[in-house]
Design a protein around this motif. Structure first.
Motif, PDB file in Angstrom:
ATOM      1  N   PHE A   1      37.109  42.656  35.041  1.00 16.77           N
ATOM      2  CA  PHE A   1      35.738  42.222  34.745  1.00 16.77           C
ATOM      3  C   PHE A   1      35.351  42.474  33.275  1.00 16.77           C
ATOM      4  O   PHE A   1      34.180  42.465  32.934  1.00 16.77           O
ATOM      5  N   ARG A   2      36.358  42.705  32.433  1.00 13.78           N
ATOM      6  CA  ARG A   2      36.046  43.000  31.031  1.00 13.78           C
ATOM      7  C   ARG A   2      35.337  41.821  30.365  1.00 13.78           C
ATOM      8  O   ARG A   2      34.401  42.015  29.581  1.00 13.78           O
ATOM      9  N   HIS A   3      35.788  40.642  30.694  1.00  9.81           N
ATOM     10  CA  HIS A   3      35.190  39.449  30.099  1.00  9.81           C
ATOM     11  C   HIS A   3      33.669  39.436  30.360  1.00  9.81           C
ATOM     12  O   HIS A   3      32.869  39.143  29.462  1.00  9.81           O
ATOM     13  N   GLU A   4      33.290  39.774  31.601  1.00 10.55           N
ATOM     14  CA  GLU A   4      31.868  39.784  31.972  1.00 10.55           C
ATOM     15  C   GLU A   4      31.117  40.871  31.201  1.00 10.55           C
ATOM     16  O   GLU A   4      29.984  40.673  30.761  1.00 10.55           O
ATOM     17  N   VAL A   5      31.776  42.023  31.021  1.00 14.27           N
ATOM     18  CA  VAL A   5      31.118  43.120  30.279  1.00 14.27           C
ATOM     19  C   VAL A   5      30.902  42.689  28.818  1.00 14.27           C
ATOM     20  O   VAL A   5      29.815  42.876  28.254  1.00 14.27           O
ATOM     21  N   ILE A   6      31.924  42.061  28.231  1.00 17.34           N
ATOM     22  CA  ILE A   6      31.809  41.622  26.834  1.00 17.34           C
ATOM     23  C   ILE A   6      30.692  40.571  26.711  1.00 17.34           C
ATOM     24  O   ILE A   6      29.878  40.611  25.785  1.00 17.34           O
ATOM     25  N   ALA A   7      30.637  39.667  27.698  1.00 15.26           N
ATOM     26  CA  ALA A   7      29.596  38.622  27.673  1.00 15.26           C
ATOM     27  C   ALA A   7      28.210  39.250  27.824  1.00 15.26           C
ATOM     28  O   ALA A   7      27.260  38.850  27.133  1.00 15.26           O
ATOM     29  N   ALA A   8      28.091  40.266  28.693  1.00 12.96           N
ATOM     30  CA  ALA A   8      26.788  40.916  28.895  1.00 12.96           C
ATOM     31  C   ALA A   8      26.364  41.652  27.620  1.00 12.96           C
ATOM     32  O   ALA A   8      25.179  41.627  27.242  1.00 12.96           O
ATOM     33  N   LEU A   9      27.326  42.282  26.940  1.00 14.70           N
ATOM     34  CA  LEU A   9      27.003  42.959  25.674  1.00 14.70           C
ATOM     35  C   LEU A   9      26.565  41.923  24.635  1.00 14.70           C
ATOM     36  O   LEU A   9      25.593  42.126  23.902  1.00 14.70           O
ATOM     37  N   ARG A  10      27.310  40.828  24.611  1.00 14.87           N
ATOM     38  CA  ARG A  10      26.990  39.759  23.648  1.00 14.87           C
ATOM     39  C   ARG A  10      25.563  39.260  23.868  1.00 14.87           C
ATOM     40  O   ARG A  10      24.823  39.027  22.919  1.00 14.87           O
ATOM     41  N   ALA A  11      25.165  39.134  25.128  1.00 13.36           N
ATOM     42  CA  ALA A  11      23.815  38.655  25.447  1.00 13.36           C
ATOM     43  C   ALA A  11      22.761  39.619  24.891  1.00 13.36           C
ATOM     44  O   ALA A  11      21.623  39.236  24.647  1.00 13.36           O
ATOM     45  N   LYS A  12      23.163  40.882  24.697  1.00 11.72           N
ATOM     46  CA  LYS A  12      22.233  41.861  24.119  1.00 11.72           C
ATOM     47  C   LYS A  12      22.417  41.968  22.607  1.00 11.72           C
ATOM     48  O   LYS A  12      21.941  42.919  21.970  1.00 11.72           O
TER      49      LYS A  12
END
Ligand SMILES: Cc1ncc(COP(=O)(O)O)c(C=O)c1O
Length: 381
Positions: A296-307
């Motif tokens: 799920f790293r991709h999702e974590v990176i995307a969530a960080l990017r959204a912030k």
């Protein structure tokens, strides 16, 4: 994730004018000579060094130089970790060698001694060179490589691309006193940021003299090739950038140490790379995601990017996962590399980053992981 900040040449017009007035623009000119001398006097304290236009070319040259010492054509492998950057494997391939990929240590992420020994025994007389990587600026045990080179009769080239600013357990700059070539990068994304550039260091001044000639078309005497060569010279303007970076480097390294300490505090209990030696030159902060987030790293990176937070995954894919090296390399068992590479998360670090900004990143990461964990447990319920 990274905000490269090489010295601003626009603030150094006088020095630029001095280069123009000197009439030297390249060819190991006065600015380059001054930089090399200051590297030895202020950083390594002994030995010699030569600049190169980038560390990849420097690795190619250093490998070429050391394999000259073991001409046996059966020696066709370059032993290196799979958890490294493509440049290391390419440098071996340009020398006609096959990358032979070993595993890493689960704590330090440095090449695993047992994995190296296993492959050295298995491929015995077929290994032309060992190219350990000082992972993310962590300090390799160079004494062990010195012993290993004698025991297995194999030369060493150290990939220390990220190690300018790292300090060994004996308090010396990483690489100081080592008799095999050690390659440092001065790429814009490294802590010693210039743009493009690199340094080959070695305690053996004769080897450096040979590499200097190799980097200038194999000219050991003016305009007459007596050895194999290419053009790896650093321009005088790049040498000025490097000199200016060297002059302010202590403060940059110190700042990164305190940012790393802030990360450690902000992510209690998280698995991070274990320091070997006294000091690691941090270009960024690497952490391992909790194992329940594997996949799920991709999702974590995307969530960080959204912030508004940039994050990455160095080195994923690792070499054995990359199509070209899968085809042109050989890999030993890589269980730790697989694990670390699947969980590694690269977090931002830059010179102007504040403690509060580290707090924002760690807070956002903890929130993202909590949210991802919650939705995973909802799915499994
Ligand atoms: C492990 C490693 N080796 C070699 C290099 C090549 O350095 P350069 O970009 O100076 O060619 C890099 C660059 O990022 C690296 O990370």
């Amino acid at each position: 994730m990274m905000t490269p900040e090489p010295p601003r040449l626009s603030h150094h017009l006088e020095e630029l004018e001095a280069i123009e007035n000197s009439g030297f623009y390249s060819n190991y000119g006065p600015m380059n000579t001054r930089f090399e001398q200051e590297m030895i006097s202020s950083m390594f304290k002994e030995g010699a060094c030569v600049t190169v236009c980038n560390a990849t070319i420097g690795l190619m040259m250093a490998i070429r130089d050391v394999i000259g010492e073991c001409r046996d054509p059966r020696r066709r492998y370059a032993l290196m970790p799979s958890f490294t950057f493509a440049a290391t494997a390419h440098a071996a391939l340009w020398n006609g060698l096959t990358p032979l990929l070993c595993d890493i240590d689960p704590d330090t992420w440095l090449p695993c001694a047992a994995s190296e020994e296993y492959l050295l025994d298995k491929y015995r007389d077929e290994i032309a060179v060992v190219v350990p990587y000082a992972t993310f600026g962590n300090n390799l045990n160079l004494e062990r490589y010195d012993i290993l080179s004698v025991r297995h009769n194999v030369p060493i080239v150290v990939d220390a691309a990220a190690s300018l600013g790292s300090i060994n357990e004996d308090g010396r700059s990483f690489g100081a006193g080592f008799r095999w070539p050690v390659l440092f990068s001065m790429h814009a994304t490294k802590l010693f940021a210039t743009g493009e550039g690199g340094v080959i260091y070695c305690s053996d001044a004769e080897r450096i003299a040979r590499l200097r000639a190799m980097g200038s078309f194999g000219f050991e005497t003016p305009r007459s090739a007596t050895a194999i060569g290419l053009n790896s010279k650093l321009s005088e303007v790049s040498a000025l950038t490097a000199l200016l970076q060297l002059q302010r480097f202590g403060a940059i390294v110190a700042k990164r140490q305190s940012l790393a300490a802030n990360y450690l505090e902000g992510l209690p209990g998280w698995k991070m790379q274990q320091l070997r030696g006294k000091q690691q030159a941090y270009a960024f902060q690497s952490v391992l995601l909790p194992s329940y987030l594997k996949g799920f790293r991709h999702e974590v990176i995307a969530a960080l990017r959204a912030k508004g937070i940039g994050a990455g995954a160095y080195f994923s894919p690792h070499l054995a996962e990359q199509p070209y090296f899968r085809q042109h390399g050989v890999a030993g068992p890589l269980p730790v590399t697989e694990d670390v590479s699947q969980l590694v998360l690269t977090l931002p670090m830059y010179n102007k980053m504040s403690e509060a900004q580290v707090g924002i990143v760690t807070g956002a990461l903890l929130d993202c992981c909590q949210e991802a964990g919650d939705s995973l447990s909802r799915v499994s319920a």
